[in-house]
Design an enzyme around this catalytic site. Structure first.
Site, PDB file in Angstrom:
ATOM      1  N   GLN A  77       0.833  -1.193   0.000  1.00 46.88           N
ATOM      2  CA  GLN A  77       0.000   0.000   0.000  1.00 46.88           C
ATOM      3  C   GLN A  77       0.874   1.251   0.000  1.00 46.88           C
ATOM      4  O   GLN A  77       1.862   1.311  -0.719  1.00 46.88           O
ATOM      5  CB  GLN A  77      -0.978  -0.086   1.171  1.00 46.88           C
ATOM      6  N   GLY A 163      12.138  -3.447  -2.932  1.00 49.79           N
ATOM      7  CA  GLY A 163      12.868  -4.118  -1.865  1.00 49.79           C
ATOM      8  C   GLY A 163      12.430  -3.720  -0.472  1.00 49.79           C
ATOM      9  O   GLY A 163      11.255  -3.870  -0.127  1.00 49.79           O
ATOM     10  N   SER A 165      12.922  -0.965   3.159  1.00 47.98           N
ATOM     11  CA  SER A 165      13.336   0.338   3.700  1.00 47.98           C
ATOM     12  C   SER A 165      13.410   0.211   5.218  1.00 47.98           C
ATOM     13  O   SER A 165      12.457  -0.220   5.861  1.00 47.98           O
ATOM     14  CB  SER A 165      12.372   1.454   3.292  1.00 47.98           C
ATOM     15  N   CYS A 181       1.176   1.548   5.126  1.00 52.04           N
ATOM     16  CA  CYS A 181       0.812   0.162   4.784  1.00 52.04           C
ATOM     17  C   CYS A 181      -0.651  -0.147   5.092  1.00 52.04           C
ATOM     18  O   CYS A 181      -1.019  -1.306   5.277  1.00 52.04           O
ATOM     19  CB  CYS A 181       1.737  -0.815   5.498  1.00 52.04           C
TER      20      CYS A 181
END
Length: 234
Positions: A77, A163, A165, A181
């Site tokens: 998201q 990837g 963070s 998210c």
């Protein structure tokens, strides 16, 4: 653990514009599949921005005028990227690494958890909540957990890009422009190494991530030039 060929590892010292990062990742993923280019793990920072994954809901973008917003094309998201956050983009051939997307994502989570151990931080995964979390419950207080790292990947012809963070010392208030998210439950927040009292530099974090990657994925990371200053290998 199965051993794999060495993987190139690059670090960009200056903040990387999101459009430039996305264009490079797509080109490199194509070169890995079509031309045999080396796999690559790319460490960088972005200027402040929000990205929308394929499951992003419009109502979760609380302040659309605050920072630029990009359609990332990855899973997940909304998330925030900005200075003080170590982004690691992984362009890996998942077809040669088990051809199992769930196991690959679990490997990314385990990678972060291994790296956090170097700073005496216990991270973990939670059922139904992607990413890496730390328990922030105070003695006698209600349960609370904060996310310290986000994960979002995309695969094209079994080559990954996007990837992870990891929040090292970003401005956490910048996360308030989104519902990170899609999780609005007040029991779940966002944290960073600095917020946990671990004042560390990005190079220190990079070394922890490098060692943890090699242990988790069975590939040595070999330093390569900044991707924005070098041609795509192949």
């Amino acid at each position: 653990m199965q051993k794999h060929s060495p993987v190139e590892w690059a670090v960009s010292d200056a903040p990387v514009p999101y459009e430039a990062a996305l264009a490079f990742m797509e080109a490199r993923a194509r070169a890995i599949r079509e031309d045999g280019a080396p796999e690559l793990v790319w460490f960088l920072e972005h200027p402040p921005l929000y990205t929308a994954g394929t499951s992003a809901r419009p109502e979760d973008l609380r302040d659309p005028a605050r920072f630029p917003v990009y359609d990332a094309g990855r899973g997940g998201q909304y998330t925030y990227h900005g200075p003080g956050q170590r982004v690691a983009y992984v362009m890996l051939d998942v077809a040669t690494r088990g051809r199992d997307v769930r196991a690959f994502v679990a490997g990314l989570e385990a990678w972060i958890i291994r790296a956090l151990v170097a700073f005496n931080v216990e991270g973990g995964v939670r059922e139904g909540r992607v990413g890496v979390w730390v328990d922030r419950t105070e003695p006698g207080g209600p349960p609370r957990e904060d996310k310290i790292a986000a994960i979002g990947v995309r695969l094209k012809r079994w080559v990954s890009f996007h990837g992870i963070s990891l929040n090292v010392e970003p401005e956490l208030e910048h996360f308030t422009g989104i519902t990170p998210c899609g999780i609005a439950d007040p029991r779940y927040g966002v944290t960073s190494l600095a917020c946990l009292g671990r004042v560390v530099s990005l190079p220190e974090v990079d070394m922890a991530l490098k060692a943890a990657f090699e242990a988790e994925f069975g590939s040595e990371l070999v330093r390569a030039p900044d991707p924005l200053n070098a041609p795509i290998s192949g």
